[in-house]
Structure formats: structure tokens, C-alpha cells
Design an enzyme around this catalytic site. Structure first.
Site, PDB file in Angstrom:
ATOM      1  N   ASN A   1      49.412-116.283 -21.512  1.00  0.00           N
ATOM      2  CA  ASN A   1      48.164-117.035 -21.391  1.00  0.00           C
ATOM      3  C   ASN A   1      47.754-117.197 -19.935  1.00  0.00           C
ATOM      4  OD1 ASN A   1      48.505-117.234 -24.102  1.00  0.00           O
ATOM      5  ND2 ASN A   1      49.096-119.385 -24.118  1.00  0.00           N
TER       6      ASN A   1
ATOM      7  N   HIS B   1      49.977-112.268 -17.448  1.00  0.00           N
ATOM      8  CA  HIS B   1      48.611-111.728 -17.420  1.00  0.00           C
ATOM      9  C   HIS B   1      47.702-112.455 -16.425  1.00  0.00           C
ATOM     10  CE1 HIS B   1      49.344-110.059 -21.775  1.00  0.00           C
ATOM     11  NE2 HIS B   1      49.944-109.357 -20.837  1.00  0.00           N
TER      12      HIS B   1
ATOM     13  N   CYS C   1      41.065-110.831  -3.950  1.00  0.00           N
ATOM     14  CA  CYS C   1      40.123-110.061  -3.145  1.00  0.00           C
ATOM     15  C   CYS C   1      40.259-108.562  -3.428  1.00  0.00           C
ATOM     16  CB  CYS C   1      40.378-110.335  -1.659  1.00  0.00           C
ATOM     17  SG  CYS C   1      39.308-109.361  -0.582  1.00  0.00           S
TER      18      CYS C   1
ATOM     19  N   CYS D   1      41.282-107.155   0.557  1.00  0.00           N
ATOM     20  CA  CYS D   1      42.567-107.464   1.220  1.00  0.00           C
ATOM     21  C   CYS D   1      43.626-107.982   0.245  1.00  0.00           C
ATOM     22  CB  CYS D   1      42.361-108.442   2.372  1.00  0.00           C
ATOM     23  SG  CYS D   1      42.064-110.152   1.840  1.00  0.00           S
TER      24      CYS D   1
ATOM     25  N   CYS E   1      38.632-112.722   4.037  1.00  0.00           N
ATOM     26  CA  CYS E   1      37.869-111.658   4.705  1.00  0.00           C
ATOM     27  C   CYS E   1      36.405-111.576   4.257  1.00  0.00           C
ATOM     28  CB  CYS E   1      38.555-110.306   4.511  1.00  0.00           C
ATOM     29  SG  CYS E   1      38.293-109.592   2.881  1.00  0.00           S
TER      30      CYS E   1
ATOM     31  N   SER F   1      50.716-112.606 -31.424  1.00  0.00           N
ATOM     32  CA  SER F   1      50.704-111.562 -32.458  1.00  0.00           C
ATOM     33  C   SER F   1      51.663-110.440 -32.067  1.00  0.00           C
ATOM     34  CB  SER F   1      49.292-111.021 -32.655  1.00  0.00           C
ATOM     35  OG  SER F   1      48.804-110.515 -31.427  1.00  0.00           O
TER      36      SER F   1
ATOM     37  N   ASN G   1      55.210-119.362 -35.616  1.00  0.00           N
ATOM     38  CA  ASN G   1      53.861-118.839 -35.842  1.00  0.00           C
ATOM     39  C   ASN G   1      53.468-119.204 -37.278  1.00  0.00           C
ATOM     40  OD1 ASN G   1      51.573-116.992 -36.217  1.00  0.00           O
ATOM     41  ND2 ASN G   1      52.354-115.879 -34.443  1.00  0.00           N
TER      42      ASN G   1
ATOM     43  N   ALA H   1      52.749-124.444 -33.496  1.00  0.00           N
ATOM     44  CA  ALA H   1      53.619-124.751 -32.360  1.00  0.00           C
ATOM     45  C   ALA H   1      53.660-126.246 -32.050  1.00  0.00           C
ATOM     46  CB  ALA H   1      53.146-123.967 -31.131  1.00  0.00           C
TER      47      ALA H   1
HETATM   48  C1  BJW Z   1      49.560-119.801 -33.728  1.00  0.00           C
HETATM   49  C2  BJW Z   1      48.817-120.971 -33.912  1.00  0.00           C
HETATM   50  C3  BJW Z   1      49.485-122.196 -33.704  1.00  0.00           C
HETATM   51  C4  BJW Z   1      47.523-119.307 -34.282  1.00  0.00           C
HETATM   52  N1  BJW Z   1      50.783-122.196 -33.353  1.00  0.00           N
HETATM   53  N2  BJW Z   1      50.845-119.819 -33.389  1.00  0.00           N
HETATM   54  C5  BJW Z   1      52.040 -98.861 -26.186  1.00  0.00           C
HETATM   55  C6  BJW Z   1      51.301 -98.364 -27.234  1.00  0.00           C
HETATM   56  C7  BJW Z   1      49.898 -98.431 -27.226  1.00  0.00           C
HETATM   57  C8  BJW Z   1      49.225 -99.024 -26.174  1.00  0.00           C
HETATM   58  C9  BJW Z   1      49.973 -99.522 -25.160  1.00  0.00           C
HETATM   59  C10 BJW Z   1      51.349 -99.428 -25.144  1.00  0.00           C
HETATM   60  N3  BJW Z   1      51.814-100.015 -24.024  1.00  0.00           N
HETATM   61  C11 BJW Z   1      50.756-100.487 -23.332  1.00  0.00           C
HETATM   62  C12 BJW Z   1      49.625-100.186 -23.996  1.00  0.00           C
HETATM   63  C13 BJW Z   1      48.223-100.522 -23.598  1.00  0.00           C
HETATM   64  C14 BJW Z   1      47.902-101.996 -23.764  1.00  0.00           C
HETATM   65  C15 BJW Z   1      48.349-102.480 -25.122  1.00  0.00           C
HETATM   66  O1  BJW Z   1      49.410-103.066 -25.307  1.00  0.00           O
HETATM   67  N4  BJW Z   1      47.512-102.304 -26.120  1.00  0.00           N
HETATM   68  C16 BJW Z   1      47.853-102.743 -27.480  1.00  0.00           C
HETATM   69  C17 BJW Z   1      46.713-103.582 -28.022  1.00  0.00           C
HETATM   70  C18 BJW Z   1      48.208-101.562 -28.317  1.00  0.00           C
HETATM   71  N5  BJW Z   1      48.552-102.721 -22.688  1.00  0.00           N
HETATM   72  C19 BJW Z   1      48.023-102.804 -21.474  1.00  0.00           C
HETATM   73  O2  BJW Z   1      46.974-102.249 -21.170  1.00  0.00           O
HETATM   74  C20 BJW Z   1      48.823-103.592 -20.448  1.00  0.00           C
HETATM   75  N6  BJW Z   1      48.997-102.813 -19.300  1.00  0.00           N
HETATM   76  C21 BJW Z   1      49.839-101.781 -19.272  1.00  0.00           C
HETATM   77  O3  BJW Z   1      50.544-101.500 -20.228  1.00  0.00           O
HETATM   78  O4  BJW Z   1      49.858-101.111 -18.076  1.00  0.00           O
HETATM   79  C22 BJW Z   1      50.354 -99.796 -18.085  1.00  0.00           C
HETATM   80  C23 BJW Z   1      49.153 -98.940 -18.311  1.00  0.00           C
HETATM   81  C24 BJW Z   1      48.362 -98.640 -17.247  1.00  0.00           C
HETATM   82  C25 BJW Z   1      47.248 -97.829 -17.457  1.00  0.00           C
HETATM   83  C26 BJW Z   1      46.966 -97.378 -18.747  1.00  0.00           C
HETATM   84  C27 BJW Z   1      47.785 -97.712 -19.822  1.00  0.00           C
HETATM   85  C28 BJW Z   1      48.911 -98.517 -19.595  1.00  0.00           C
HETATM   86  C29 BJW Z   1      48.058-104.818 -19.974  1.00  0.00           C
HETATM   87  C30 BJW Z   1      47.726-105.722 -21.080  1.00  0.00           C
HETATM   88  C31 BJW Z   1      46.960-106.942 -20.560  1.00  0.00           C
HETATM   89  C32 BJW Z   1      46.360-107.676 -21.729  1.00  0.00           C
HETATM   90  N7  BJW Z   1      45.482-108.601 -21.273  1.00  0.00           N
HETATM   91  C33 BJW Z   1      44.870-109.558 -22.213  1.00  0.00           C
HETATM   92  C34 BJW Z   1      43.614-110.063 -21.576  1.00  0.00           C
HETATM   93  C35 BJW Z   1      43.983-110.975 -20.377  1.00  0.00           C
HETATM   94  C36 BJW Z   1      42.775-111.471 -19.717  1.00  0.00           C
HETATM   95  C37 BJW Z   1      41.957-112.238 -20.701  1.00  0.00           C
HETATM   96  O5  BJW Z   1      42.402-113.286 -21.210  1.00  0.00           O
HETATM   97  O6  BJW Z   1      40.839-111.789 -20.970  1.00  0.00           O
HETATM   98  O7  BJW Z   1      45.771-110.628 -22.500  1.00  0.00           O
HETATM   99  S1  BJW Z   1      44.548-108.913 -23.831  1.00  0.00           S
HETATM  100  C38 BJW Z   1      44.881-110.366 -24.730  1.00  0.00           C
HETATM  101  O8  BJW Z   1      45.996-110.122 -25.633  1.00  0.00           O
HETATM  102  C39 BJW Z   1      45.378-111.367 -23.687  1.00  0.00           C
HETATM  103  C40 BJW Z   1      46.590-111.923 -24.350  1.00  0.00           C
HETATM  104  O9  BJW Z   1      47.477-112.450 -23.371  1.00  0.00           O
HETATM  105  C41 BJW Z   1      47.160-110.754 -25.090  1.00  0.00           C
HETATM  106  C42 BJW Z   1      48.121-111.109 -26.185  1.00  0.00           C
HETATM  107  O10 BJW Z   1      47.496-111.830 -27.191  1.00  0.00           O
HETATM  108  P1  BJW Z   1      48.293-112.986 -27.943  1.00  0.00           P
HETATM  109  O11 BJW Z   1      48.641-114.043 -26.976  1.00  0.00           O
HETATM  110  O12 BJW Z   1      49.394-112.417 -28.741  1.00  0.00           O
HETATM  111  O13 BJW Z   1      47.152-113.603 -28.869  1.00  0.00           O
HETATM  112  P2  BJW Z   1      46.652-113.133 -30.332  1.00  0.00           P
HETATM  113  O14 BJW Z   1      45.305-113.695 -30.512  1.00  0.00           O
HETATM  114  O15 BJW Z   1      46.816-111.685 -30.514  1.00  0.00           O
HETATM  115  O16 BJW Z   1      47.673-113.842 -31.322  1.00  0.00           O
HETATM  116  C43 BJW Z   1      47.671-115.243 -31.528  1.00  0.00           C
HETATM  117  C44 BJW Z   1      48.811-115.601 -32.464  1.00  0.00           C
HETATM  118  O17 BJW Z   1      48.907-117.015 -32.511  1.00  0.00           O
HETATM  119  C45 BJW Z   1      48.617-115.116 -33.905  1.00  0.00           C
HETATM  120  O18 BJW Z   1      49.801-114.476 -34.337  1.00  0.00           O
HETATM  121  C46 BJW Z   1      48.406-116.413 -34.697  1.00  0.00           C
HETATM  122  O19 BJW Z   1      48.907-116.367 -36.021  1.00  0.00           O
HETATM  123  C47 BJW Z   1      49.163-117.404 -33.847  1.00  0.00           C
HETATM  124  N8  BJW Z   1      48.745-118.812 -33.973  1.00  0.00           N
HETATM  125  N9  BJW Z   1      47.578-120.682 -34.264  1.00  0.00           N
HETATM  126  C48 BJW Z   1      51.471-121.060 -33.203  1.00  0.00           C
HETATM  127  N10 BJW Z   1      48.871-123.432 -33.870  1.00  0.00           N
HETATM  128 ZN    ZN Z   2      39.860-110.479   1.371  1.00  0.00          ZN
END
Ligand code: BJW
Ligand code: ZN
Length: 250
Positions: free
Chosen positions: A108, A125, A133, A136, A157, A196, A220, A238
Site C-alpha cells: 500500500n 510500491h 525528481c 536528480c 533542482c 489478492s 482475507n 483484517a
Molecule cells: C480484504 C478486506 C478486508 C477486501 N480485510 N482483506 C509475472 C507474470 C506476469 C506478469 C508479471 C510477472 N511478474 C511481474 C509482472 C508484471 C506486473 C504484474 O505482477 N502483473 C500482474 C497483474 C500479472 N508487475 C510489475 O509490473 C511490477 N514490476 C516488475 O515486476 O518489474 C519488473 C518488470 C519491469 C519491466 C517490465 C516487466 C516487469 C510492479 C508492480 C507495481 C504494482 N503497482 C500497483 C500500483 C501502485 C501505485 C498505485 O497505487 O496506483 O500497486 S498495482 C496495484 O496492485 C497496487 C497494489 O499494491 C497491487 C496489489 O494489489 P492488492 O493490494 O493485492 O489489492 P487487490 O485489490 O488486488 O486485493 C485486495 C484484497 O483484499 C482482495 O483479496 C480482497 O478480498 C481483500 N479484502 N476487504 C482483509 N476488510
Molecule cells: Zn531535482
């Protein structure tokens, strides 16, 4: 094993643990009113101007339309400035005082763990209240919401800055991920809370922990890709489940 509550057996595992690591995702902030990315647990999915998260939070959009990316983040900052941590965040801040080592790893960017009192948070993340920046690479606090200027400029800068968050297709901050990975390899108990577990490399951390012999406890309201390999999945929110691990708080 899928459970609907925190059993005495789980409390014993928790109390006997030496090295604890926790991975949180958007679900832990859902009870604070922050929408999740992919829904689940009865929470709303984040949509904005009809666009999908993989398009909005992408390296590609940052390269082609940085002003739009800032607008998307400005919208979210506006929403986040009025939310507060919930019982789940506070429970984890308590856990930190109880275990050493204790590693809190979050996907998060909302800063709610720190707001709840957690001292050491590995933000895989990035952080929505920081900017970086483009010239720089200085990272600085950028708490102004709404933004006065799009894009904000570097305090060092004067060049244009971007949100200090990891977008799709970008690399995670190397040292932060290394510390998270090390904790996953060395812990004996690993919690996966409110994620997820589809976004890599974060989703690989519980897998590494399991391979190194740690017990995995998932919290979850819904089953996820991790549930098959977790030792225990507690189906619940949670904010309701986490405080129950501390007997005197239940
Ligand atoms: C509850 C609840 C309650 C509800 N109590 N629970 C392998 C295969 C295919 C693709 C890839 C791979 N490896 C990497 C990739 C690419 C990609 C990726 O993983 N894609 C997949 C979707 C397939 N990864 C990346 O691009 C990463 N970088 C990387 O790998 O670099 C190398 C690279 C370089 C160049 C090219 C390719 C690779 C970086 C990923 C960064 C993700 N960033 C985000 C956005 C951040 C900024 C923003 O906020 O806008 O991060 S995406 C978004 O998803 C955000 C979150 O942190 C992240 C995870 O989501 P999260 O937290 O799991 O949320 P949800 O909504 O999915 O789930 C919520 C859960 O809560 C649910 O299960 C509910 O049931 C539960 N819940 N209420 C407890 N009360
Ligand atoms: Zn700067």
C-alpha cells in the site's frame, strides 16, 4: 486449512513465533474506506474516468501523459487525506512491539500503517505522499492536496517530479525489496493480509517464506491464489481478525 475465526491453536502458533513477517495489501485499508484495486470482500473496485488501474498506474502513461497520472494521484490523495487507520493497522503496530525481528511489508502507498504507529514499514510500491525528481531523483514530501502545480517541481533542482510510487512495468526499489525478501526467507511465521496476491514480485514473498519452512497464515474475506499453499486461511476482515491474536485485546 480454511477457518472462520482465530482458534486457540492459531494463537499458540502466534505466541510461539520468533521471527514474524507480514505482507499487507489494499484489503487492510478497505475498512478505512479506501477502495481496493480488484474488489473482493464486498469492497468497491477502483475505477476512474472509465480507465483501468493497469492503464492509469502504468509506466507507459507516465511517459506519455504525466499530467494525467498526477491528476489520478491527486484524486486519490484528496480521498486519502480524510481517512484514518482501522483496528487492523493498529493491531499490526502492537505486534511490532511484541516480536523481534518483526517485518511489516506493505504494497500500500496510503501511509496508514505509519499513521497507526508502525515504526518500520517496507513500502514495496512507494508512498503517495512523496514525489521523486525526474532529473536528480531526489525524493521529497509532497503533501499538498489538491496540487497547486501539475507537475510539482523538485525542491532541490526545480525540475518536474513524479509520484514516488511503483507503477506497472517499473522495478521495485531494490534495497526495500531485498529487505522484504530476506525477511520472507528468515521468518518462521508469515502473514498475508488483504491482498489478492496477483501482483509480482510481492506475491512471490509468501511463496519464498513457505519454501524456507515458515508457516503461512492468510487473512482475507475471500480465497485467493495463496490460499492453496497457506497453512491457514482465516476468512474474515483484517480489522476484526487481527486484534484477536492478542488474547487480552480479543
Ligand atoms: C480484504 C478486506 C478486508 C477486501 N480485510 N482483506 C509475472 C507474470 C506476469 C506478469 C508479471 C510477472 N511478474 C511481474 C509482472 C508484471 C506486473 C504484474 O505482477 N502483473 C500482474 C497483474 C500479472 N508487475 C510489475 O509490473 C511490477 N514490476 C516488475 O515486476 O518489474 C519488473 C518488470 C519491469 C519491466 C517490465 C516487466 C516487469 C510492479 C508492480 C507495481 C504494482 N503497482 C500497483 C500500483 C501502485 C501505485 C498505485 O497505487 O496506483 O500497486 S498495482 C496495484 O496492485 C497496487 C497494489 O499494491 C497491487 C496489489 O494489489 P492488492 O493490494 O493485492 O489489492 P487487490 O485489490 O488486488 O486485493 C485486495 C484484497 O483484499 C482482495 O483479496 C480482497 O478480498 C481483500 N479484502 N476487504 C482483509 N476488510
Ligand atoms: Zn531535482
Amino acid at each position: 486449512m480454511v477457518l472462520d475465526r482465530v482458534t486457540d491453536e492459531l494463537i499458540s502458533i502466534f505466541e510461539d513465533a520468533m521471527r514474524v513477517a507480514v505482507l499487507t495489501g489494499a484489503g487492510i485499508s478497505a475498512e478505512s474506506g479506501v477502495p481496493t484495486f480488484r474488489g473482493g470482500g464486498g469492497t468497491d473496485v477502483w475505477t476512474w474516468r472509465g480507465k483501468h488501474i493497469t492503464e492509469l498506474s502504468s509506466a507507459e502513461l507516465m511517459a506519455t501523459d504525466p499530467a494525467l497520472v498526477w491528476e489520478w494521484f491527486d484524486y486519490r490523495r484528496g480521498m486519502l487525506k480524510s481517512v484514518a487507520p482501522n483496528a487492523g493497522h493498529y493491531a499490526l503496530a502492537d505486534w511490532e512491539k511484541r516480536f523481534s525481528p518483526f517485518t511489516l511489508i506493505t504494497q500500500n502507498i496510503d501511509d496508514l500503517h505509519r499513521a497507526a504507529g508502525s515504526q518500520n514499514v517496507l513500502e514495496l510500491h512507494g508512498n503517495i505522499w512523496k514525489a521523486r525528481c525526474l532529473r536528480c531523483a531526489s525524493v521529497f514530501d509532497a503533501r499538498e492536496s489538491p496540487l497547486e502545480k501539475n507537475p510539482p517541481t523538485c525542491m532541490v533542482c526545480g525540475a518536474a517530479a513524479r509520484p514516488d510510487v511503483v507503477l506497472f512495468g517499473e522495478l521495485l526499489p531494490e534495497t526495500v525489496f531485498e529487505r522484504a525478501d530476506k525477511a520472507a526467507h528468515q521468518c518462521d511465521l508469515f502473514f498475508v493480509i488483504g491482498t489478492s496476491a496477483v501482483v509480482y514480485p510481492a506475491a512471490g514473498l509468501p511463496i519464498s517464506a513457505k519454501q524456507c519452512g515458515a508457516k503461512i497464515i492468510e487473512v482475507n474475506p475471500e480465497l485467493t491464489d495463496i490460499s492453496m499453499m497457506a497453512d491457514y486461511t482465516i476468512l474474515g476482515k483484517a480489522g476484526e481478525v487481527l486484534p484477536r491474536f492478542l488474547r487480552n485485546r480479543a
